[in-house]
Design a protein around this motif. Structure first.
Motif, short mmCIF file in Angstrom:
data_model
loop_
_atom_site.label_atom_id
_atom_site.label_comp_id
_atom_site.label_asym_id
_atom_site.label_seq_id
_atom_site.Cartn_x
_atom_site.Cartn_y
_atom_site.Cartn_z
N ALA A 1 0.85 -1.19 0.00
CA ALA A 1 0.00 0.00 0.00
C ALA A 1 0.88 1.24 0.00
CB ALA A 1 -0.90 0.00 1.23
N ASN A 2 0.64 2.14 -0.95
CA ASN A 2 1.39 3.41 -1.04
C ASN A 2 0.50 4.56 -0.63
OD1 ASN A 2 3.99 2.60 -2.06
ND2 ASN A 2 2.99 2.11 -3.99
N HIS A 3 0.94 5.37 0.30
CA HIS A 3 0.18 6.55 0.72
C HIS A 3 1.10 7.78 0.56
CE1 HIS A 3 -2.75 3.80 2.27
NE2 HIS A 3 -1.92 3.32 3.18
N ARG A 4 0.72 8.67 -0.34
CA ARG A 4 1.55 9.86 -0.56
C ARG A 4 1.65 10.69 0.71
NH1 ARG A 4 0.92 14.14 -5.58
NH2 ARG A 4 2.81 15.31 -5.14
N THR A 5 0.53 10.78 1.43
CA THR A 5 0.54 11.46 2.74
C THR A 5 -0.26 10.62 3.73
OG1 THR A 5 0.56 13.59 1.61
CG2 THR A 5 0.11 13.62 3.96
N ALA A 6 0.37 10.31 4.84
CA ALA A 6 -0.31 9.57 5.92
C ALA A 6 0.26 10.04 7.24
CB ALA A 6 -0.10 8.07 5.75
#
Length: 617
Positions: free
Chosen positions: A27-32
């Motif tokens: 899972a890739n989250h640009r902003t978390a």
């Protein structure tokens, strides 16, 4: 530690693997945002909340490995062995990331000192409801001290979650070994020391997204605050620049000219657009959200106008500077922009873009370099070009002072670079002892010329016994082995120069490492003995330094502010010797005096405007 130390906002990649290490899910989250939380049974978790999808992942803080070698670049990874899962963090504000990792270390270190987890009976008897999670409270001073002691005194540190079984615990300890440098590094980082109230106000203004200019006299901690600001912003979208290579190196950045991609800016605007449209320059302009410019006083106003226009053109955005947040720092009472023979440079505040781009102004007023209030008062007067008879007498009186000690001669500050180099070469040749040559080890030999321009440490260092030297790196602040400390080479031991400093401390000068960023985002390194010949130093190269034994003759100063920069390098009147002083050597530029008069008038009005709440970046 505050509640912010229990969370960090950054880019996050989560990878799950099977027991053989084959990836099952990603899972890739640009902003978390990562939060440290506990459940009702006091078990700790990292909760990952994605900003856009509101997706939440919770991972138990047990059997973990933390890799923080690159945390100063905003990167780290946390491996959850039992879950077969790894969190990869990037583009994290450095200060936030360090505080977050430190809190994990502190909490788990203290947890491992307590007796076992809650027993099943204790869980069943708990009158709290199941399933809830709450944020972990900030670390107490007791917890911080215990963890720090463990990190700095034990040769091997382990992060473990206690288990009821000693055998299992031993196994878990083996599984979770953490090298001491990893833990120790958290406590050596300088970005977490206490700031003054005036510095905190400026940092809050930056974090609320304002375009700001902050100033202050020499020694008020401008560079320190800039490093704190850089550490509080996401590194991948923050460009730290300065008008000179030496100043850029002090804040771990690149020169403004390297960043802008328009050379010296002498071409017309159309040609500047073409130059900045080249792939490397254009991509840098487009990804930048926060642009920091240090030593803004030396940036030419016309050049500032050009890069502002270039920013709008490349980013296709007509907001000032193409929508980039500006953080400008400097003291216009210090060194001005360099003028050519046929063209006089104008100050940045005289540019068309200044009023449009700079919305908030601040002035640091607490002087940290000089503790002598009388000397601070003299410097504050010299800064604005005011020299009373009393000040003239005080400075003239220093000509007779003996400031040498322990064989250390005073460093002569020169108005011209060539003059300083000639003095050093002559004095070294006068010494009859054998020469030792130390060549720098550069990670990229093609960058040697650039490294020479931007670092104070030379590629070729020639030393002899009796050579007057200056330390070029903070080695041990508590003992006075700091950047700018003066010493003399007393011997060589195993080819290593041994230096006696003014304080009496002897130091075996071994190789140290300097890093320099390029405009392509790569980093080049230089390893060298952290010393430079110091019979003489140029005023320009001394910016940012604090000298504990300094002499000057100001008869050849040629710029407004040059005498002030030279005098403000000294720690005190007792460590200073001024030869042939007269008040004609001190003046401030009329345009600068007018700017600061207006600037201070506006400060009160600005303070009436609420800055708004601090936002997460």
């Amino acid at each position: 530690m505050d509640q912010d130390s229990c969370s960090v906002t950054c880019s996050v990649t989560i990878e799950w693997t099977n027991s053989q290490g084959t990836m099952l899910k990603k899972a890739n989250h640009r902003t978390a945002t990562l939060h440290l939380v506990r459940n009702n049974f006091r078990e700790m978790f990292i909760e990952v909340r994605a900003e856009k999808s509101n997706q939440t992942t919770k991972l138990p803080l047990k059997s973990i490995s933390v890799f923080n070698k690159f945390m100063s670049e905003g990167k780290a990874s946390i491996k959850f062995k039992e879950e077969h899962c790894t969190l990869f963090l990037s583009n994290a504000p450095t200060a936030q990331l360090i505080s977050f990792l430190k809190t994990i270390y502190i909490k788990i270190s203290n947890e491992s000192d307590r007796a076992g987890r809650m027993t099943l009976k204790e869980k069943l008897l708990s009158n709290k409801s199941f399933g809830g999670h709450q944020e972990i409270s900030p670390a107490t001073s007791t917890e911080v001290n215990k963890a720090k002691e463990k990190a700095l005194s034990v040769s091997r540190a382990t992060i473990t979650t206690p288990s009821p079984s000693a055998a299992k615990k031993r196994k878990r300890v083996d599984e979770n070994k953490l090298n001491l440098p990893t833990a120790k590094k958290l406590y050596e980082n300088p970005t977490v020391s206490q700031m003054t109230e005036e510095q905190s106000r400026i940092l809050d203004a930056v974090l609320s997204g304002k375009n700001i200019f902050f100033t202050g006299s020499a020694g008020t901690g401008k560079s320190y605050l800039l490093r704190r600001i850089i550490a509080a912003l996401p590194p991948e979208v923050t460009m730290a620049t300065a008008s000179t290579g030496v100043a850029a190196c002090h804040i771990g950045g690149i020169t403004l000219h390297q960043f802008a991609g328009i050379g010296l800016g002498t071409a017309n605007l159309e040609r500047c657009y073409q130059m900045a449209s080249r792939n490397s320059s254009a991509s840098l302009w487009r990804k930048t959200k926060h642009l920091i410019i240090d030593e803004i006083s030396m940036v030419d106003g016309e050049y500032f106008d050009k890069i502002e226009a270039v920013a709008r053109h490349i980013r296709r955005n007509e907001r000032p500077f193409g929508g980039i947040q500006l953080i400008l720092c400097g003291d216009f009472f210090q060194l001005p922009p360099v003028s050519s023979r046929d063209k006089k440079a104008k100050f940045c505040f005289e540019s068309d873009a200044w009023e449009k781009c700079v919305h908030f102004n601040y002035e640091l007023q607490i002087v940290h370099r000089q503790k002598d209030l009388e000397f601070v008062k003299i410097l504050n007067n010299i800064r604005i070009g005011r020299v009373t008879d009393e000040i003239t007498e005080k400075l003239k009186a220093t000509a007779k002072q003996k400031i040498e000690d322990n064989g250390i001669l005073a460093t002569r500050l020169c108005s011209h670079v060539n003059e300083a180099e000639e003095i050093n070469e002559f004095q070294l040749n006068e010494l009859k002892s054998e020469s030792k040559v130390y060549m720098a080890q550069d990670s990229d030999p093609s960058m040697t010329t650039t490294l020479n321009q931007q670092l104070t440490v030379p590629d070729k260092l020639i030393l002899k016994i009796g050579a007057q030297v200056m330390l070029l790196k903070n080695i041990n602040v508590s003992t006075g082995l700091v950047n700018g400390a003066r010493g003399v080479v007393i011997k060589f031991a195993d080819n290593v120069p041994v230096v006696q400093f003014k304080s009496g401390i002897q130091y075996y000068a071994k190789l140290e490492k300097w890093a320099l960023k390029t405009n392509l985002g790569t980093v080049v390194h230089r390893k060298q003995i952290p010393l430079k010949l110091a019979w003489a130093f140029s005023i320009h190269k001394s910016q940012g330094l604090t000298l504990d034994c300094v002499e000057m003759c100001l008869t050849r100063v040629f710029n407004a502010g040059q005498s002030y920069v030279a005098l403000s390098r000294a720690q005190s009147l007792e460590s200073l010797r001024v030869l042939d002083f007269n008040n004609q050597q001190v003046w401030a530029h009329p345009a600068v005096l007018m700017f600061y008069k207006k600037f201070r008038r506006n400060l009160q009005e600005m303070e009436m405007i609420p800055l708004g709440k601090k936002k997460r970046i």
